[in-house]
Design an enzyme around this catalytic site. Structure first.
Site, mmCIF file in Angstrom:
data_model
loop_
_atom_site.group_PDB
_atom_site.id
_atom_site.type_symbol
_atom_site.label_atom_id
_atom_site.label_comp_id
_atom_site.label_asym_id
_atom_site.label_seq_id
_atom_site.Cartn_x
_atom_site.Cartn_y
_atom_site.Cartn_z
ATOM 1 N N LYS A 52 12.481 18.280 71.925
ATOM 2 C CA LYS A 52 11.508 17.338 72.326
ATOM 3 C C LYS A 52 10.369 17.589 71.335
ATOM 4 O O LYS A 52 9.625 18.746 71.492
ATOM 5 C CB LYS A 52 11.423 17.321 73.821
ATOM 6 C CG LYS A 52 10.203 16.449 74.321
ATOM 7 C CD LYS A 52 10.083 15.109 73.618
ATOM 8 C CE LYS A 52 11.634 14.364 74.337
ATOM 9 N NZ LYS A 52 11.643 12.757 73.918
ATOM 10 N N GLU A 79 15.449 11.745 66.044
ATOM 11 C CA GLU A 79 15.521 10.713 66.977
ATOM 12 C C GLU A 79 13.797 10.096 66.941
ATOM 13 O O GLU A 79 13.102 10.838 67.077
ATOM 14 C CB GLU A 79 15.802 11.069 68.286
ATOM 15 C CG GLU A 79 15.850 10.495 69.464
ATOM 16 C CD GLU A 79 16.444 11.022 70.557
ATOM 17 O OE1 GLU A 79 17.378 11.926 70.663
ATOM 18 O OE2 GLU A 79 16.250 10.699 71.740
ATOM 19 N N ASP A 127 21.005 4.286 77.472
ATOM 20 C CA ASP A 127 21.045 5.026 79.049
ATOM 21 C C ASP A 127 21.513 3.919 79.873
ATOM 22 O O ASP A 127 21.003 2.835 79.984
ATOM 23 C CB ASP A 127 19.799 5.216 79.282
ATOM 24 C CG ASP A 127 19.507 5.835 80.498
ATOM 25 O OD1 ASP A 127 20.377 6.018 81.613
ATOM 26 O OD2 ASP A 127 18.534 6.902 80.767
ATOM 27 N N ASN A 169 16.416 10.921 81.741
ATOM 28 C CA ASN A 169 14.886 11.695 82.162
ATOM 29 C C ASN A 169 15.530 12.691 83.168
ATOM 30 O O ASN A 169 16.646 12.956 83.283
ATOM 31 C CB ASN A 169 14.172 10.610 82.850
ATOM 32 C CG ASN A 169 13.582 9.446 81.733
ATOM 33 O OD1 ASN A 169 14.064 8.504 81.926
ATOM 34 N ND2 ASN A 169 12.757 9.982 81.044
ATOM 35 N N ASN A 198 9.154 11.087 69.574
ATOM 36 C CA ASN A 198 8.965 9.856 70.238
ATOM 37 C C ASN A 198 8.084 9.044 69.469
ATOM 38 O O ASN A 198 7.330 8.438 69.908
ATOM 39 C CB ASN A 198 8.363 10.292 71.655
ATOM 40 C CG ASN A 198 9.558 10.372 72.580
ATOM 41 O OD1 ASN A 198 9.499 11.712 73.102
ATOM 42 N ND2 ASN A 198 10.401 9.395 72.770
ATOM 43 N N HIS A 207 20.393 8.211 76.453
ATOM 44 C CA HIS A 207 19.057 8.849 76.710
ATOM 45 C C HIS A 207 18.876 9.440 78.199
ATOM 46 O O HIS A 207 20.042 8.946 78.891
ATOM 47 C CB HIS A 207 17.947 7.776 76.628
ATOM 48 C CG HIS A 207 16.454 8.121 77.535
ATOM 49 N ND1 HIS A 207 16.583 7.484 78.921
ATOM 50 C CD2 HIS A 207 15.582 8.545 77.297
ATOM 51 C CE1 HIS A 207 15.314 8.016 79.251
ATOM 52 N NE2 HIS A 207 14.716 8.442 78.272
ATOM 53 N N LYS A 245 18.779 19.460 71.120
ATOM 54 C CA LYS A 245 17.883 18.398 70.985
ATOM 55 C C LYS A 245 16.409 19.172 71.037
ATOM 56 O O LYS A 245 16.366 19.497 72.348
ATOM 57 C CB LYS A 245 18.026 17.155 71.536
ATOM 58 C CG LYS A 245 16.912 16.244 71.655
ATOM 59 C CD LYS A 245 17.134 14.917 72.273
ATOM 60 C CE LYS A 245 15.935 14.037 72.797
ATOM 61 N NZ LYS A 245 16.355 12.838 73.410
ATOM 62 N N ASN A 287 15.773 5.932 71.649
ATOM 63 C CA ASN A 287 15.784 5.220 72.907
ATOM 64 C C ASN A 287 14.467 4.428 73.038
ATOM 65 O O ASN A 287 14.127 4.034 74.124
ATOM 66 C CB ASN A 287 15.853 6.195 74.042
ATOM 67 C CG ASN A 287 14.784 7.206 73.981
ATOM 68 O OD1 ASN A 287 14.966 8.278 73.203
ATOM 69 N ND2 ASN A 287 13.808 6.864 74.683
ATOM 70 N N ASP A 323 13.177 14.850 68.366
ATOM 71 C CA ASP A 323 12.665 13.757 68.883
ATOM 72 C C ASP A 323 11.231 13.792 69.287
ATOM 73 O O ASP A 323 10.723 14.211 70.224
ATOM 74 C CB ASP A 323 13.404 13.279 70.228
ATOM 75 C CG ASP A 323 13.012 12.076 70.921
ATOM 76 O OD1 ASP A 323 12.104 11.512 70.137
ATOM 77 O OD2 ASP A 323 13.450 11.844 72.014
HETATM 78 O O1 LIG Z 1 14.802 11.047 74.453
HETATM 79 C C1 LIG Z 1 13.687 10.603 74.943
HETATM 80 O O2 LIG Z 1 12.967 9.845 74.253
HETATM 81 C C2 LIG Z 1 13.185 11.115 76.340
HETATM 82 O O3 LIG Z 1 14.199 11.982 76.788
HETATM 83 C C3 LIG Z 1 12.317 10.499 76.792
HETATM 84 C C4 LIG Z 1 11.683 11.226 78.050
HETATM 85 O O4 LIG Z 1 10.454 10.656 78.491
HETATM 86 C C5 LIG Z 1 11.546 12.676 78.166
HETATM 87 O O5 LIG Z 1 10.796 12.985 77.034
HETATM 88 C C6 LIG Z 1 11.050 13.347 79.339
HETATM 89 O O6 LIG Z 1 11.816 12.886 80.354
HETATM 90 O O7 LIG Z 1 10.369 14.090 79.304
HETATM 91 MG MG LIG Z 2 14.221 9.900 72.560
#
Ligand SMILES: O=C([O-])C(=O)C[C@H](O)[C@@H](O)C(=O)[O-]
Ligand SMILES: [Mg+2]
Length: 445
Positions: free
Chosen positions: A207, A260, A313, A341, A237, A339, A205, A289, A235
């Protein structure tokens, strides 16, 4: 058999080191915080749980003390109901929660009692001498669980004066690369190759929400070229507009297995409505998420067919709640995942146990663990081999605290002024006055 009674509840806030990972929210700070909860019972067992950091969450957990101590372990469901009713919690905000990935709202989305649930089930598993996955949800569904390789663009921490850890692990390519800058497709492919060499991932995945959409999809293409047999997901966001998300998907469809949270709220429509328009236009499987983070949000999300995969989560849903989501998704031909962190090895073990009990087809589980690997709080921590975690044949959570390591992580926490997550702080070293914008990738300013 007489039920053990809980004799003590302790909350230990801890900190760990992180890389300067980039997301739509900014840049990860050099240290992240978590709360560890420790229960003891009069059978001589210790039960543990881990959850997000921050003063509000520490206070919620501490407020459980009088409710929990003295209770019989077999009443764990009633204990959880009592803390939900009588434990302290902050006044709620607008309820947008992760819909906007505004990290200041995290404390309203996190269910602190999930850490207590984990510690109680750890004790309960020890009482009945069964691994946690055998006593939760509908019981064990699998013996090992697939995890995904969570890739990030990484900023150059040398451009800050912040105490980011460097050169902490030269044992292999992953150890050498994970603290170094990576903002190009080639650098992310190198990062993925190093992670795959150490952990054997079959699923990745990326980000997103950091660079412009075209450049991020070029990274996805490069990952697909390098790993043609792996599942690839991006993802952002919800940073992309509906039109942009449709175009990027149609132009790079062959590289993506699923996507995502490609889009968010727009033009008066909620994220749930926009994601349903996106799915109609692209037929791409969608994970979230952000738009289905509680029971109220899940109803319109599923009615409008906005998502295929809910990343429930256990820290946001509770362990039992997350597995209820898994059952519904399975019964309706949909997919469950989780999900994550930044976290320590206690959360890694919880994710493995919960995923082992999730029925049906599940997606590879998110974990930030690879960025923290070597900061274990337990000596018998689980690990990822061939992209999977195998459930150990041990009762409860399956891992046990090392109190010296816990104390070191607590001492690190005590060095911090601010215990809440704030990703704009480090980001402002790179772009002065940088502010979070849910519709603008972090480095596009
Ligand atoms: O799947 C997601 O959206 C995450 O994992 C959100 C989190 O905030 C992730 O981006 C992080 O912890 O930096
Ligand atoms: Mg996400």
């Amino acid at each position: 058999m007489i039920s053990p009674r809980i004799t003590s509840l302790e909350v230990v806030p801890v900190a760990g080191h992180d890389s300067m990972l980039l997301t739509l929210s900014g840049a990860h700070a050099p240290l992240f915080t978590r709360n560890i909860i420790i229960l003891h019972d009069d059978a001589g067992h210790e039960g543990i749980g881990e959850i997000h950091g921050g003063d509000a969450i520490s206070k919620m957990l501490e407020s459980y003390q009088d409710i929990v101590v003295g209770q019989a372990l077999v009443n764990y469901r009633k204990i959880l109901m009592d803390v939900r009713e009588n434990g302290w919690r902050p006044n709620n905000n607008s309820g947008q929660g992760l819909q906007q990935l505004d990290l200041k709202n995290l404390k309203f989305v996190v269910h602190a009692e999930a850490a207590l649930e984990c510690a109680l089930l750890d004790l309960y598993g020890k009482f009945v001498n069964l691994p946690m996955c055998d006593i939760i949800g509908q019981g064990r569904q699998r013996d090992s669980v697939e995890m995904l390789g969570y890739l990030f663009y990484i900023a150059d921490s040398a451009k800050t004066h912040l105490p980011y850890v460097q050169n902490d692990d030269d044992s292999d390519d992953w150890g050498k690369l994970r603290r170094k800058p990576a903002v190009t497709p080639d650098a992310v492919v190198r990062e993925a190759k190093a992670a795959q060499k150490r952990y054997g991932f079959h699923s990745f995945k990326l980000k997103g929400g950091v660079l412009d959409g075209e450049t991020e999809m070029a990274t996805v293409d490069a990952l697909h070229d390098a790993f043609p047999n792996c599942r690839i997901n991006i993802d952002p966001n919800g940073a992309w507009s509906l039109d942009e998300a449709i175009k990027l998907t149609n132009d790079h469809r062959d590289s993506l297995t699923y996507i995502e949270d490609p889009t968010g709220p727009e033009n008066g429509f909620s994220g749930r409505e926009i994601m349903s328009f996106y799915k109609n236009a692209t037929n791409m499987p969608v994970a979230t998420n952000m738009i289905a983070t509680d029971w109220k949000q899940i109803y319109p999300s599923l009615m409008m067919k906005s998502v295929d995969i809910i990343l429930a989560d256990p820290h946001f849903w509770g362990i039992n709640g997350s597995l209820r989501v898994a059952s519904i998704m399975n019964d309706w031909g949909l997919t469950w995942g989780s999900h994550s962190n930044n976290h320590f090895d206690i959360t890694l073990a919880l994710f493995a146990q919960a995923s082992a009990a999730a029925p049906g087809k599940i997606t590879a589980i998110d974990t930030h663990w690879i960025w923290q690997d070597d900061q274990q709080l337990c000596d018998d921590a689980m690990n990822i081999h061939d992209g999977k975690i195998t459930i150990p044949n041990k009762p409860g959570l399956g891992i046990n605290l090392n109190h010296e390591k816990l104390e070191m992580a607590h001492q690190l926490y005590l060095t911090m002024q601010n215990h809440d997550r704030d990703d704009s702080m480090a980001m402002q070293y790179l772009i002065p006055n940088w502010q979070y914008d849910p519709n603008q990738p972090t480095l596009v300013r």
